[in-house]
Design a protein around this motif. Structure first.
Motif: not given
Length: 326
Positions: A194-203
């Motif tokens: 939620k805090e790191v990976l999704v903001p960088a890659d919505k997939t």
């Protein structure tokens, strides 16, 4: 009191320095200190060392990063895992000469490569990753290992049957302890996404949703299938039948497991259930005197006591620990 807190801080400082000093030249965190000879590395226990060191991330973040590098480098593929599961990790015997690693060998047990579990190993490492980025802000490290983190999450889900996880593919038992760790590990993983990976890659939102839903499923599975009304079943079989009968007089896994829902946030410390379980545990064992029938010291006991606000037993245990261990 302030003096008591200061005394505990000295113990924390001393213990963390000892743990950091044990680290091997290849980044692994072993079970015992070694200069020459062979030592076992159990990633599950290494993860708890890393979690402790991250409480003083300003001093030990580089140690934890070196360990995470070692851990990522030793992930199994589906081809190298004897159960065919990608993203797991074995235990290792590491040979050291004059403080330098010269050989690594996978631990063998009963003719098979060995790990004690796949569910807990994955869960606790996700806790390390989440705490590392929380304490250091080093999002670049997490993003650089996105693919490997995804593989570890897949390994975590690989043994999920119904709402609970089996210890490993070839040991088809659902342990309360493991599933409490899986619950916290899934929450840690969800926070990481939620805090790191999704903001960088919505997939990556799919993985976030999977982890959030997984944590809810495990919590529900523990509540609906393991809670009896007066204690938790220590373990269930694949079909959710009782695999291990509970007895307060059996320390592991029966009694010790009863503290895990408290430790991992499944039940509130001020709830009647937590108070009853903790009282039952303390009535069965004078753990604060290290009077338990087990060769490990079970720091989880004193951690649970601290969460429960049991100042007296925490003080007794820490005074004894100070005399015996430091």
């Amino acid at each position: 009191e302030a003096s008591e807190v200061a005394r505990y801080q000295i113990i924390v400082d001393t213990e963390n320095q000892w743990l950091a000093d044990m680290q091997l030249s290849n980044g692994a965190l072993p079970m015992t200190p070694i200069e020459n000879g062979t030592v076992k590395v159990t990633p599950y226990f290494s993860d708890f060392v890393a979690l402790s060191l991250l409480n003083q991330a300003d001093r030990y973040a580089t140690n934890v990063k070196a360990y995470m590098d070692w851990h990522f480098a030793h992930l199994n593929t589906a081809a190298t895992d004897y159960n065919g599961v990608d993203g797991t990790i074995y235990d290792y015997n590491v040979t050291v000469e004059n403080g330098v690693v010269v050989k690594e060998a996978i631990v063998m047990q009963d003719g098979k490569k060995s790990y004690d579990s796949t569910d807990s190993y994955a869960a606790t490492f996700l806790m390390v990753l989440q705490k590392y980025v929380e304490k250091t802000g080093d999002t670049a490290y997490i993003l650089a290992h996105k693919e490997q983190i995804g593989r570890i999450v897949e390994a975590l889900f690989a043994t999920m049957v119904g709402d609970l996880t089996l210890a490993k593919p070839d040991y088809r038992v659902k342990y309360l302890m493991d599933n409490c760790e899986v619950y916290e590990g899934m929450l840690a993983g969800a926070k990481l996404y939620k805090e790191v990976l999704v903001p960088a890659d919505k997939t990556q939102t799919l993985m976030l949703n999977r982890l959030e839903q997984g944590a809810a499923r495990v919590a529900d599975g523990i509540e609906q299938r393991m809670w009896t009304g007066s204690f938790y079943h220590p373990a269930l079989d694949e079909g959710d039948g009782v695999a291990w009968r509970f007895d307060w007089m059996e320390f592991y896994p029966s009694a010790a497991a009863q503290t895990f829902p408290i430790m991992h946030g499944l039940i509130a410390t001020d709830s009647q259930r937590a108070q009853d379980l903790y009282a039952g545990f303390c009535n069965a064992y004078k753990w604060e005197n290290m009077d338990i029938p087990d060769r490990f010291y079970w720091g989880s006991n004193v951690y649970t006591a601290a969460l429960m606000g049991d100042v007296e037993r925490v003080s007794a245990y820490m005074s004894l620990y100070e005399r015996v261990m430091t």
